[in-house]
Design a protein around this motif. Structure first.
Motif, mmCIF file in Angstrom:
data_model
loop_
_atom_site.group_PDB
_atom_site.id
_atom_site.type_symbol
_atom_site.label_atom_id
_atom_site.label_comp_id
_atom_site.label_asym_id
_atom_site.label_seq_id
_atom_site.Cartn_x
_atom_site.Cartn_y
_atom_site.Cartn_z
ATOM 1 N N PRO A 26 42.939 31.749 41.721
ATOM 2 C CA PRO A 26 41.670 32.028 41.364
ATOM 3 C C PRO A 26 41.050 32.744 42.426
ATOM 4 O O PRO A 26 40.179 33.683 42.136
ATOM 5 N N ALA A 27 41.542 32.856 43.753
ATOM 6 C CA ALA A 27 41.149 33.652 44.733
ATOM 7 C C ALA A 27 41.399 35.128 44.621
ATOM 8 O O ALA A 27 40.632 35.851 45.052
ATOM 9 N N ASN A 28 42.285 35.544 43.609
ATOM 10 C CA ASN A 28 42.405 36.821 43.333
ATOM 11 C C ASN A 28 42.098 37.440 42.049
ATOM 12 O O ASN A 28 42.407 38.429 41.411
ATOM 13 N N ALA A 29 41.408 36.540 41.263
ATOM 14 C CA ALA A 29 41.136 36.736 39.816
ATOM 15 C C ALA A 29 39.793 37.768 40.160
ATOM 16 O O ALA A 29 39.195 37.666 41.012
ATOM 17 N N PRO A 30 39.593 38.508 39.081
ATOM 18 C CA PRO A 30 40.479 38.696 37.909
ATOM 19 C C PRO A 30 41.459 39.499 38.178
ATOM 20 O O PRO A 30 42.564 39.675 37.167
ATOM 21 N N GLY A 31 41.772 40.281 39.312
ATOM 22 C CA GLY A 31 42.879 41.268 39.425
ATOM 23 C C GLY A 31 44.146 40.920 39.080
ATOM 24 O O GLY A 31 44.799 41.600 38.249
ATOM 25 N N ALA A 32 44.754 39.697 39.460
ATOM 26 C CA ALA A 32 45.904 39.011 39.128
ATOM 27 C C ALA A 32 46.026 38.898 37.649
ATOM 28 O O ALA A 32 47.528 38.955 36.992
ATOM 29 N N LEU A 51 45.952 40.005 23.499
ATOM 30 C CA LEU A 51 44.373 40.107 23.900
ATOM 31 C C LEU A 51 44.569 40.789 25.209
ATOM 32 O O LEU A 51 45.392 40.551 25.977
ATOM 33 N N THR A 52 43.366 41.249 25.697
ATOM 34 C CA THR A 52 43.192 41.914 26.852
ATOM 35 C C THR A 52 42.104 41.381 27.790
ATOM 36 O O THR A 52 41.098 41.302 27.127
ATOM 37 N N LEU A 53 42.751 40.737 29.054
ATOM 38 C CA LEU A 53 41.834 40.188 30.004
ATOM 39 C C LEU A 53 41.356 41.198 30.830
ATOM 40 O O LEU A 53 42.201 41.781 31.361
ATOM 41 N N ARG A 54 40.183 41.396 30.521
ATOM 42 C CA ARG A 54 39.649 42.738 31.696
ATOM 43 C C ARG A 54 38.974 42.217 33.026
ATOM 44 O O ARG A 54 38.750 40.894 33.211
ATOM 45 N N LYS A 55 38.743 43.160 33.838
ATOM 46 C CA LYS A 55 38.296 42.946 35.366
ATOM 47 C C LYS A 55 36.606 42.992 35.247
ATOM 48 O O LYS A 55 36.233 42.479 36.257
ATOM 49 N N GLY A 56 35.976 43.518 34.422
ATOM 50 C CA GLY A 56 34.494 43.624 34.172
ATOM 51 C C GLY A 56 33.757 42.370 34.056
ATOM 52 O O GLY A 56 34.304 41.481 33.476
ATOM 53 N N THR A 84 37.899 32.890 32.214
ATOM 54 C CA THR A 84 37.655 32.499 33.609
ATOM 55 C C THR A 84 39.038 31.968 34.317
ATOM 56 O O THR A 84 39.876 31.636 33.312
ATOM 57 N N VAL A 85 38.831 31.671 35.305
ATOM 58 C CA VAL A 85 40.005 30.880 36.084
ATOM 59 C C VAL A 85 39.630 29.800 36.642
ATOM 60 O O VAL A 85 38.431 29.775 37.479
ATOM 61 N N TYR A 86 40.093 28.578 36.459
ATOM 62 C CA TYR A 86 40.073 27.326 37.263
ATOM 63 C C TYR A 86 40.508 27.186 38.548
ATOM 64 O O TYR A 86 41.661 27.771 38.771
ATOM 65 N N PRO A 87 40.171 26.467 39.209
ATOM 66 C CA PRO A 87 40.944 26.090 40.655
ATOM 67 C C PRO A 87 42.178 25.783 40.631
ATOM 68 O O PRO A 87 42.929 26.270 41.555
ATOM 69 N N ASN A 88 42.676 25.221 39.510
ATOM 70 C CA ASN A 88 44.136 24.976 39.553
ATOM 71 C C ASN A 88 44.755 26.067 38.853
ATOM 72 O O ASN A 88 46.318 25.932 38.746
ATOM 73 N N GLY A 89 44.243 27.219 38.702
ATOM 74 C CA GLY A 89 44.923 28.438 38.220
ATOM 75 C C GLY A 89 45.016 28.424 36.643
ATOM 76 O O GLY A 89 45.575 29.393 36.184
ATOM 77 N N ALA A 90 44.217 27.318 35.857
ATOM 78 C CA ALA A 90 44.527 27.614 34.504
ATOM 79 C C ALA A 90 43.475 28.863 33.963
ATOM 80 O O ALA A 90 42.533 29.036 34.679
ATOM 81 N N ILE A 91 43.730 29.187 32.775
ATOM 82 C CA ILE A 91 42.875 30.296 32.564
ATOM 83 C C ILE A 91 42.021 29.561 31.303
ATOM 84 O O ILE A 91 42.243 28.891 30.231
ATOM 85 N N GLY A 130 46.710 46.564 32.884
ATOM 86 C CA GLY A 130 45.784 47.366 32.154
ATOM 87 C C GLY A 130 44.663 46.636 31.838
ATOM 88 O O GLY A 130 43.905 47.080 30.624
ATOM 89 N N GLY A 131 44.010 45.705 32.514
ATOM 90 C CA GLY A 131 42.836 45.158 32.072
ATOM 91 C C GLY A 131 41.423 45.491 32.821
ATOM 92 O O GLY A 131 40.965 44.998 33.564
ATOM 93 N N GLN A 132 41.400 46.953 32.636
ATOM 94 C CA GLN A 132 39.918 47.566 33.357
ATOM 95 C C GLN A 132 38.747 46.930 32.824
ATOM 96 O O GLN A 132 38.382 46.607 31.825
#
Length: 132
Positions: A26-32, A51-56, A84-91, A130-132
């Motif tokens: 979660p600390a580097n989401a959404p980038g990673a 599907l595409t997870l984007r950074k916006g 979103t990303v949860y504290p345990n790293g779940a999407i 590629g998730g811009q």
């Protein structure tokens, strides 16, 4: 000159290693997490889509792009509006009111699995960036 040498050595040690991959946390989401993901049933031969997870930013998390095929192929709710990303790293996939619709828990080898209420389990796996 000795002080200059120590400063260079310290900077070299303090600089992050650019070749090392970032862990998906979660600390580097959404980038990673941003990029193209496969979404499918857990059994061989089950329907699949990408599907595409984007950074916006979006209400409830970050933007995503879902082809129409995903809604029928894997039974994805048309109410999905963000991720979103949860504290345990779940999407998590959420609706416009920030209600959780699906929660993909991290499993072995980079796979994430969700068990929808009244539905068959789904697995997400990252295919590329590629998730811009």
């Amino acid at each position: 000159m000795l002080n200059a040498g120590l400063a260079v050595a310290f900077l070299a040690l303090a600089a992050p290693a650019s070749a090392a991959p970032k862990a998906m946390t979660p600390a580097n989401a959404p980038g990673a997490f941003a990029g193209v993901w496969s979404l499918a049933g857990v059994n061989e031969g089950d329907a699949a889509c990408t599907l595409t997870l984007r950074k916006g930013a979006a209400i409830g998390g970050w933007r995503l792009a879902i082809p129409r095929r995903c809604f029928t192929a894997v039974g994805l709710s048309r109410d999905v509006a963000a991720w979103t990303v949860y504290p345990n790293g779940a999407i998590g996939l959420t609706d416009p009111l920030r209600h959780a619709l699906l929660r993909f828990e991290p499993k072995a080898q980079g796979a994430y699995v969700a068990e929808p209420v009244g539905g068959s389990p789904l697995v997400m796996e990252k295919l590329g960036s590629g998730g811009q």
